[in-house]
Design a protein around this motif. Sequence first.
Motif, PDB file in Angstrom:
ATOM      1  N   TYR A 283       0.836  -1.209   0.000  1.00 20.46           N
ATOM      2  CA  TYR A 283       0.000   0.000   0.000  1.00 20.46           C
ATOM      3  C   TYR A 283       0.868   1.254   0.000  1.00 20.46           C
ATOM      4  N   GLY A 284       1.911   1.235   0.802  1.00 20.77           N
ATOM      5  CA  GLY A 284       2.809   2.386   0.870  1.00 20.77           C
ATOM      6  C   GLY A 284       3.520   2.640  -0.446  1.00 20.77           C
ATOM      7  N   TRP A 285       3.959   1.585  -1.108  1.00 18.13           N
ATOM      8  CA  TRP A 285       4.614   1.743  -2.415  1.00 18.13           C
ATOM      9  C   TRP A 285       3.677   2.409  -3.417  1.00 18.13           C
ATOM     10  N   ILE A 286       2.409   2.036  -3.357  1.00 15.94           N
ATOM     11  CA  ILE A 286       1.439   2.562  -4.320  1.00 15.94           C
ATOM     12  C   ILE A 286       1.074   4.012  -4.017  1.00 15.94           C
ATOM     13  N   THR A 287       0.962   4.369  -2.738  1.00 13.34           N
ATOM     14  CA  THR A 287       0.399   5.676  -2.380  1.00 13.34           C
ATOM     15  C   THR A 287       1.405   6.692  -1.842  1.00 13.34           C
ATOM     16  N   VAL A 288       2.547   6.241  -1.345  1.00 13.31           N
ATOM     17  CA  VAL A 288       3.504   7.166  -0.720  1.00 13.31           C
ATOM     18  C   VAL A 288       4.709   7.370  -1.642  1.00 13.31           C
ATOM     19  N   ASP A 289       5.610   6.407  -1.630  1.00 12.13           N
ATOM     20  CA  ASP A 289       6.749   6.371  -2.542  1.00 12.13           C
ATOM     21  C   ASP A 289       7.387   4.995  -2.393  1.00 12.13           C
ATOM     22  N   LEU A 290       8.574   4.800  -2.929  1.00  5.54           N
ATOM     23  CA  LEU A 290       9.212   3.494  -2.839  1.00  5.54           C
ATOM     24  C   LEU A 290      10.127   3.374  -1.623  1.00  5.54           C
ATOM     25  N   LEU A 291      10.605   4.499  -1.106  1.00  3.33           N
ATOM     26  CA  LEU A 291      11.639   4.461  -0.071  1.00  3.33           C
ATOM     27  C   LEU A 291      11.092   4.248   1.344  1.00  3.33           C
ATOM     28  N   VAL A 292      10.165   5.111   1.777  1.00  4.54           N
ATOM     29  CA  VAL A 292       9.663   5.047   3.159  1.00  4.54           C
ATOM     30  C   VAL A 292       9.021   3.692   3.476  1.00  4.54           C
ATOM     31  N   PRO A 293       8.122   3.147   2.625  1.00  5.07           N
ATOM     32  CA  PRO A 293       7.530   1.848   2.931  1.00  5.07           C
ATOM     33  C   PRO A 293       8.564   0.720   2.995  1.00  5.07           C
ATOM     34  N   SER A 294       9.604   0.797   2.164  1.00  4.60           N
ATOM     35  CA  SER A 294      10.645  -0.235   2.187  1.00  4.60           C
ATOM     36  C   SER A 294      11.366  -0.233   3.532  1.00  4.60           C
ATOM     37  N   ILE A 295      11.702   0.962   4.023  1.00  2.00           N
ATOM     38  CA  ILE A 295      12.371   1.063   5.327  1.00  2.00           C
ATOM     39  C   ILE A 295      11.440   0.575   6.437  1.00  2.00           C
ATOM     40  N   TRP A 296      10.143   0.944   6.332  1.00  2.00           N
ATOM     41  CA  TRP A 296       9.165   0.474   7.321  1.00  2.00           C
ATOM     42  C   TRP A 296       9.072  -1.054   7.302  1.00  2.00           C
ATOM     43  N   GLY A 297       9.156  -1.646   6.134  1.00  2.00           N
ATOM     44  CA  GLY A 297       9.084  -3.101   6.025  1.00  2.00           C
ATOM     45  C   GLY A 297      10.162  -3.787   6.849  1.00  2.00           C
ATOM     46  N   PHE A 298      11.386  -3.280   6.775  1.00  2.00           N
ATOM     47  CA  PHE A 298      12.477  -3.857   7.576  1.00  2.00           C
ATOM     48  C   PHE A 298      12.188  -3.725   9.065  1.00  2.00           C
ATOM     49  N   ALA A 299      11.701  -2.545   9.481  1.00  2.00           N
ATOM     50  CA  ALA A 299      11.412  -2.321  10.901  1.00  2.00           C
ATOM     51  C   ALA A 299      10.256  -3.199  11.376  1.00  2.00           C
ATOM     52  N   ALA A 300       9.204  -3.325  10.543  1.00  2.00           N
ATOM     53  CA  ALA A 300       8.009  -4.087  10.936  1.00  2.00           C
ATOM     54  C   ALA A 300       8.322  -5.566  11.132  1.00  2.00           C
ATOM     55  N   LEU A 301       9.221  -6.113  10.332  1.00  2.00           N
ATOM     56  CA  LEU A 301       9.585  -7.527  10.491  1.00  2.00           C
ATOM     57  C   LEU A 301      10.156  -7.789  11.880  1.00  2.00           C
ATOM     58  N   GLY A 302      10.957  -6.843  12.373  1.00  2.00           N
ATOM     59  CA  GLY A 302      11.505  -6.991  13.717  1.00  2.00           C
ATOM     60  C   GLY A 302      10.471  -6.699  14.789  1.00  2.00           C
ATOM     61  N   PHE A 303       9.612  -5.710  14.546  1.00  2.00           N
ATOM     62  CA  PHE A 303       8.594  -5.316  15.523  1.00  2.00           C
ATOM     63  C   PHE A 303       7.656  -6.475  15.849  1.00  2.00           C
ATOM     64  N   PHE A 304       7.260  -7.245  14.832  1.00  2.00           N
ATOM     65  CA  PHE A 304       6.329  -8.358  15.046  1.00  2.00           C
ATOM     66  C   PHE A 304       7.045  -9.667  15.386  1.00  2.00           C
ATOM     67  N   GLY A 305       8.350  -9.604  15.551  1.00  2.00           N
ATOM     68  CA  GLY A 305       9.093 -10.792  15.935  1.00  2.00           C
ATOM     69  C   GLY A 305       9.204 -11.836  14.838  1.00  2.00           C
ATOM     70  N   LEU A 306       9.012 -11.417  13.591  1.00  2.00           N
ATOM     71  CA  LEU A 306       9.099 -12.371  12.474  1.00  2.00           C
ATOM     72  C   LEU A 306      10.547 -12.739  12.180  1.00  2.00           C
ATOM     73  N   THR A 307      11.417 -11.762  12.251  1.00  2.00           N
ATOM     74  CA  THR A 307      12.863 -11.963  12.134  1.00  2.00           C
ATOM     75  C   THR A 307      13.518 -10.686  12.641  1.00  2.00           C
ATOM     76  N   PRO A 308      14.664 -10.779  13.297  1.00  2.00           N
ATOM     77  CA  PRO A 308      15.329  -9.559  13.759  1.00  2.00           C
ATOM     78  C   PRO A 308      15.595  -8.603  12.589  1.00  2.00           C
ATOM     79  N   THR A 309      15.435  -7.314  12.840  1.00  2.00           N
ATOM     80  CA  THR A 309      15.625  -6.329  11.767  1.00  2.00           C
ATOM     81  C   THR A 309      17.020  -6.427  11.159  1.00  2.00           C
ATOM     82  N   ALA A 310      18.028  -6.639  12.014  1.00  2.00           N
ATOM     83  CA  ALA A 310      19.397  -6.777  11.500  1.00  2.00           C
ATOM     84  C   ALA A 310      19.500  -7.966  10.549  1.00  2.00           C
ATOM     85  N   ASN A 311      18.793  -9.039  10.887  1.00  2.00           N
ATOM     86  CA  ASN A 311      18.792 -10.227  10.039  1.00  2.00           C
ATOM     87  C   ASN A 311      18.091  -9.943   8.706  1.00  2.00           C
TER      88      ASN A 311
END
Length: 478
Positions: free
Chosen positions: A46-74
């Motif tokens: 949704y972010g890629w479509i409505t915002v831009d390509l950069l901010v949603p991509s960075i959020w994606g990395f953070a969200a993976l760690g936030f929900f415990g799916l995989t550490p952000t560093a990983n």
Amino acid sequence: MRLTKTKYINIAIMLALTFIIAALPGFGRITPFGMKVLAVFISVLYGWITVDLLVPSIWGFAALGFFGLTPTANALSIGLGNSQVVVVLAAMAFIGALDEVGVTKAIANWMLTRNIVRKSPWMLVIGMVITAYVLGLVGASIAGMLLLWQIVGDIAQKNNIEKGDGLVSFTLMMITAAAFSGMFALPFHATTLIFTGYFIQAVGHGLEVIPFIISANIIFILILALMIILGKFVFRFDANKFTMGDEIVEQMKNQKATTGAKIGMITLVLFICGVILPSLFESMPGAKMLNDLGIGGLSILGMIVLAIVSTEREKGLVNLARVWTKYTDWSLILLLAVTFPIAELMRHADAGIMPTIVGIVLPIVSKMGITKFMIVICIFLGILTQVTHNIVLAAMFVPFLVPLCQQMGGNIYTMFMLVFIALNASYVTPAASFQSAMVHGLDRMSSKWAYILGTAFLIITWIVLFAVGLPICNALFV
């Protein structure tokens, strides 16, 4: 990115989608873990479509760690450390280095000052299209496109052609389409590598170089040729005023290729030979070394040559630090990078996402037959990409469609090539792609003609893909 009120609202919606979807119960075979993965994927999309390509991509990395799916560093390690991302980075910098030494301008000047180009206004248009395509082939699509746009503007101004003129709009559109088609026709350019990266992500290996080059060039050249025929004989644009005067030609002839540009051309030719020859002659001396170097290694060697070769004017033709900084498009790099950890999690056995999707879709599409399935998919994605960025759709659909095609017994290489080319027939609206946004925003481009020509390009692409692309790809990719 300039943050407007609309952007802030869409960022808020993106964040809300993440938490709302993650809290929903699973369905089909999708587990709570899978719902969190879907939440990250859908919100980033949704972010890629409505915002831009950069901010949603960075959020994606953070969200993976936030929900415990995989550490952000990983997640960052998986994404930015992926071999395809590294190759794209190197290719971007190398092509930028070639532009820096003047390769783009030298090719354009040489091609546009040939006598055949000056025989008639339509030959000038065709010459510009061919020049744009060649510049795309050598990796200078954007630089070449901007250079040719400037020449078109100069011609229009000197001949008192008003803004919004049909032929000028057609020529600007065709220069853009030709430049990007040329870039997409070779598998070692950075943007092309983003698309093929999703194919590799799906099946674990790449496409053969020679079949890719042959099929892509035949298809793209046919599309461009049919567009020129359409412009001349169907739309009947009046080209009588469109001539390149002696003054412009003399200026271009006087701009001789510099020593740096000549060295850059030699470096480029050696680079292309290094990529192609091992595929043609697998037993030739050095083939293994060249294959091990690959596009990334050869790009780095090319940059080293341009950085250490000295001329009378300067030591080193390019500044490597400036090239890596100036020509790296981090919005595309991070978009590509974040898709790898997300895709890995979507395929994870604990998520249950892929079995659910396949269970729903396979019974429907299997009744179509593989050829009909490919045609329907190309039409669907060709329409969808006019309102959704083409690279975003590639990230979403290629890792899913290619394995699905394989399960149906289809040719996965043909499937990819058709989807790849259909997604890049993206010129109808400004939201369709980066190149479409650029051409729609041109001052001399008629809004009406932008939409008409973009639609014509899409329809002609479908015709060529189904009539020529399908049989050629099936024959070459075995």
